[in-house]
Design a protein around this motif. Structure first.
Motif, PDB file in Angstrom:
ATOM      1  N   SER A  84     -21.028 -17.733 -37.258  1.00  0.00           N
ATOM      2  CA  SER A  84     -19.592 -17.812 -37.524  1.00  0.00           C
ATOM      3  C   SER A  84     -18.985 -19.132 -37.042  1.00  0.00           C
ATOM      4  O   SER A  84     -17.828 -19.416 -37.329  1.00  0.00           O
ATOM      5  CB  SER A  84     -18.861 -16.635 -36.869  1.00  0.00           C
ATOM      6  N   VAL A  85     -19.759 -19.911 -36.321  1.00  0.00           N
ATOM      7  CA  VAL A  85     -19.289 -21.212 -35.831  1.00  0.00           C
ATOM      8  C   VAL A  85     -20.268 -22.298 -36.277  1.00  0.00           C
ATOM      9  O   VAL A  85     -21.432 -22.013 -36.568  1.00  0.00           O
ATOM     10  CB  VAL A  85     -19.163 -21.221 -34.287  1.00  0.00           C
ATOM     11  N   HIS A  86     -19.784 -23.516 -36.326  1.00  0.00           N
ATOM     12  CA  HIS A  86     -20.652 -24.621 -36.746  1.00  0.00           C
ATOM     13  C   HIS A  86     -21.730 -24.895 -35.690  1.00  0.00           C
ATOM     14  O   HIS A  86     -22.899 -25.056 -36.010  1.00  0.00           O
ATOM     15  CB  HIS A  86     -19.822 -25.868 -37.001  1.00  0.00           C
ATOM     16  N   TYR A  87     -21.315 -24.958 -34.426  1.00  0.00           N
ATOM     17  CA  TYR A  87     -22.247 -25.185 -33.321  1.00  0.00           C
ATOM     18  C   TYR A  87     -22.179 -23.993 -32.373  1.00  0.00           C
ATOM     19  O   TYR A  87     -21.102 -23.643 -31.905  1.00  0.00           O
ATOM     20  CB  TYR A  87     -21.877 -26.442 -32.527  1.00  0.00           C
ATOM     21  N   PHE A  88     -23.326 -23.395 -32.072  1.00  0.00           N
ATOM     22  CA  PHE A  88     -23.392 -22.344 -31.060  1.00  0.00           C
ATOM     23  C   PHE A  88     -23.960 -23.005 -29.804  1.00  0.00           C
ATOM     24  O   PHE A  88     -25.165 -23.228 -29.692  1.00  0.00           O
ATOM     25  CB  PHE A  88     -24.281 -21.178 -31.519  1.00  0.00           C
ATOM     26  N   LEU A  89     -23.072 -23.363 -28.897  1.00  0.00           N
ATOM     27  CA  LEU A  89     -23.481 -24.126 -27.727  1.00  0.00           C
ATOM     28  C   LEU A  89     -24.043 -23.238 -26.626  1.00  0.00           C
ATOM     29  O   LEU A  89     -23.503 -22.176 -26.334  1.00  0.00           O
ATOM     30  CB  LEU A  89     -22.298 -24.927 -27.178  1.00  0.00           C
ATOM     31  N   THR A  90     -25.117 -23.711 -26.044  1.00  0.00           N
ATOM     32  CA  THR A  90     -25.698 -23.090 -24.858  1.00  0.00           C
ATOM     33  C   THR A  90     -25.843 -24.182 -23.807  1.00  0.00           C
ATOM     34  O   THR A  90     -25.666 -25.370 -24.103  1.00  0.00           O
ATOM     35  CB  THR A  90     -27.069 -22.465 -25.175  1.00  0.00           C
ATOM     36  N   GLY A  91     -26.187 -23.803 -22.611  1.00  0.00           N
ATOM     37  CA  GLY A  91     -26.275 -24.766 -21.516  1.00  0.00           C
ATOM     38  C   GLY A  91     -27.251 -25.901 -21.782  1.00  0.00           C
ATOM     39  O   GLY A  91     -26.902 -27.075 -21.681  1.00  0.00           O
ATOM     40  N   ASP A  92     -28.485 -25.596 -22.098  1.00  0.00           N
ATOM     41  CA  ASP A  92     -29.508 -26.620 -22.320  1.00  0.00           C
ATOM     42  C   ASP A  92     -29.825 -26.838 -23.791  1.00  0.00           C
ATOM     43  O   ASP A  92     -30.700 -27.645 -24.114  1.00  0.00           O
ATOM     44  CB  ASP A  92     -30.800 -26.236 -21.595  1.00  0.00           C
ATOM     45  N   GLY A  93     -29.154 -26.133 -24.671  1.00  0.00           N
ATOM     46  CA  GLY A  93     -29.451 -26.233 -26.098  1.00  0.00           C
ATOM     47  C   GLY A  93     -29.387 -27.651 -26.643  1.00  0.00           C
ATOM     48  O   GLY A  93     -30.325 -28.108 -27.308  1.00  0.00           O
ATOM     49  N   PRO A  94     -28.303 -28.408 -26.381  1.00  0.00           N
ATOM     50  CA  PRO A  94     -28.246 -29.784 -26.890  1.00  0.00           C
ATOM     51  C   PRO A  94     -29.365 -30.674 -26.346  1.00  0.00           C
ATOM     52  O   PRO A  94     -29.906 -31.503 -27.068  1.00  0.00           O
ATOM     53  CB  PRO A  94     -26.875 -30.278 -26.424  1.00  0.00           C
ATOM     54  N   CYS A  95     -29.742 -30.463 -25.113  1.00  0.00           N
ATOM     55  CA  CYS A  95     -30.835 -31.244 -24.521  1.00  0.00           C
ATOM     56  C   CYS A  95     -32.161 -30.918 -25.205  1.00  0.00           C
ATOM     57  O   CYS A  95     -32.958 -31.809 -25.515  1.00  0.00           O
ATOM     58  CB  CYS A  95     -30.917 -30.970 -23.025  1.00  0.00           C
ATOM     59  N   HIS A  96     -32.402 -29.625 -25.449  1.00  0.00           N
ATOM     60  CA  HIS A  96     -33.630 -29.229 -26.145  1.00  0.00           C
ATOM     61  C   HIS A  96     -33.651 -29.796 -27.563  1.00  0.00           C
ATOM     62  O   HIS A  96     -34.699 -30.212 -28.061  1.00  0.00           O
ATOM     63  CB  HIS A  96     -33.763 -27.708 -26.195  1.00  0.00           C
ATOM     64  N   LEU A  97     -32.504 -29.801 -28.198  1.00  0.00           N
ATOM     65  CA  LEU A  97     -32.410 -30.337 -29.551  1.00  0.00           C
ATOM     66  C   LEU A  97     -32.687 -31.842 -29.556  1.00  0.00           C
ATOM     67  O   LEU A  97     -33.404 -32.345 -30.426  1.00  0.00           O
ATOM     68  CB  LEU A  97     -31.027 -30.039 -30.122  1.00  0.00           C
ATOM     69  N   TYR A  98     -32.150 -32.544 -28.592  1.00  0.00           N
ATOM     70  CA  TYR A  98     -32.408 -33.981 -28.485  1.00  0.00           C
ATOM     71  C   TYR A  98     -33.898 -34.242 -28.234  1.00  0.00           C
ATOM     72  O   TYR A  98     -34.491 -35.124 -28.847  1.00  0.00           O
ATOM     73  CB  TYR A  98     -31.572 -34.605 -27.369  1.00  0.00           C
ATOM     74  N   ASN A  99     -34.495 -33.460 -27.341  1.00  0.00           N
ATOM     75  CA  ASN A  99     -35.925 -33.637 -27.067  1.00  0.00           C
ATOM     76  C   ASN A  99     -36.759 -33.357 -28.311  1.00  0.00           C
ATOM     77  O   ASN A  99     -37.774 -34.021 -28.542  1.00  0.00           O
ATOM     78  CB  ASN A  99     -36.365 -32.715 -25.924  1.00  0.00           C
ATOM     79  N   ALA A 100     -36.345 -32.379 -29.113  1.00  0.00           N
ATOM     80  CA  ALA A 100     -37.053 -32.090 -30.358  1.00  0.00           C
ATOM     81  C   ALA A 100     -36.947 -33.268 -31.316  1.00  0.00           C
ATOM     82  O   ALA A 100     -37.910 -33.610 -32.008  1.00  0.00           O
ATOM     83  CB  ALA A 100     -36.500 -30.822 -30.995  1.00  0.00           C
ATOM     84  N   LYS A 101     -35.789 -33.896 -31.358  1.00  0.00           N
ATOM     85  CA  LYS A 101     -35.609 -35.078 -32.222  1.00  0.00           C
ATOM     86  C   LYS A 101     -36.461 -36.238 -31.727  1.00  0.00           C
ATOM     87  O   LYS A 101     -37.078 -36.951 -32.528  1.00  0.00           O
ATOM     88  CB  LYS A 101     -34.127 -35.467 -32.245  1.00  0.00           C
ATOM     89  N   VAL A 102     -36.529 -36.436 -30.424  1.00  0.00           N
ATOM     90  CA  VAL A 102     -37.388 -37.488 -29.871  1.00  0.00           C
ATOM     91  C   VAL A 102     -38.845 -37.199 -30.216  1.00  0.00           C
ATOM     92  O   VAL A 102     -39.594 -38.105 -30.608  1.00  0.00           O
ATOM     93  CB  VAL A 102     -37.198 -37.609 -28.338  1.00  0.00           C
ATOM     94  N   LEU A 103     -39.259 -35.954 -30.095  1.00  0.00           N
ATOM     95  CA  LEU A 103     -40.629 -35.563 -30.434  1.00  0.00           C
ATOM     96  C   LEU A 103     -40.912 -35.840 -31.905  1.00  0.00           C
ATOM     97  O   LEU A 103     -41.981 -36.368 -32.255  1.00  0.00           O
ATOM     98  CB  LEU A 103     -40.832 -34.082 -30.112  1.00  0.00           C
TER      99      LEU A 103
END
Length: 139
Positions: A26-45
């Motif tokens: 129902s929202v564009h971004y579902f924010l969690t505490g470490d979610g953005p960091c995990h997403l960034y690490n996935a992009k780096v990978l």
């Protein structure tokens, strides 16, 4: 358990499980505490494995840890989705959706194995889906 009650309970469970996905979608971004960091690490990978300038930039001061660490699954899964062309925010939502569905269905499976007559408890267990650990981004 009576067949009519079993059918009604099953329908209720799956309707409530589907409703568990409403907060995610129902929202564009579902924010969690470490979610953005995990997403960034996935992009780096992903950048690291795609090669090119990004790999030469990252390889000078980091390497891929091939040990099976707890966060590897989430990073690899999101990298895979992004590698297939999925936008990063959507890759994270897909992972979170899989998590929510696996939590509900896994709970139901566990209760069925322990006591099939108590299967209705899995419906109440859906209240625990968005627990603190999930909100912190530990997928």
């Amino acid at each position: 358990m009576k067949p009519a009650f079993a059918f009604a309970e099953r329908v209720l469970f799956f309707v409530l499980l589907a409703l568990q996905l409403v907060p995610l979608w129902s929202v564009h971004y579902f924010l969690t505490g470490d979610g953005p960091c995990h997403l960034y690490n996935a992009k780096v990978l992903l950048d690291f494995f795609q090669g090119g300038e990004a790999k030469s930039f990252f390889s000078s001061w980091m390497f891929v840890n091939t040990a099976l660490e707890p966060n590897w699954f989430s990073h690899a899964t999101m990298s895979l989705w992004m590698g297939l062309g999925t936008p990063p925010f959507l890759a994270e939502k897909i992972l979170q959706t899989i998590y929510v569905l696996a939590f509900g269905l896994g709970l139901r499976f566990m209760i069925r194995q322990l006591n099939p007559n108590a299967l209705f408890l899995s419906t109440f267990g859906l209240l625990l889906t968005y627990h603190h650990v999930f909100q912190m981004g530990f997928y």
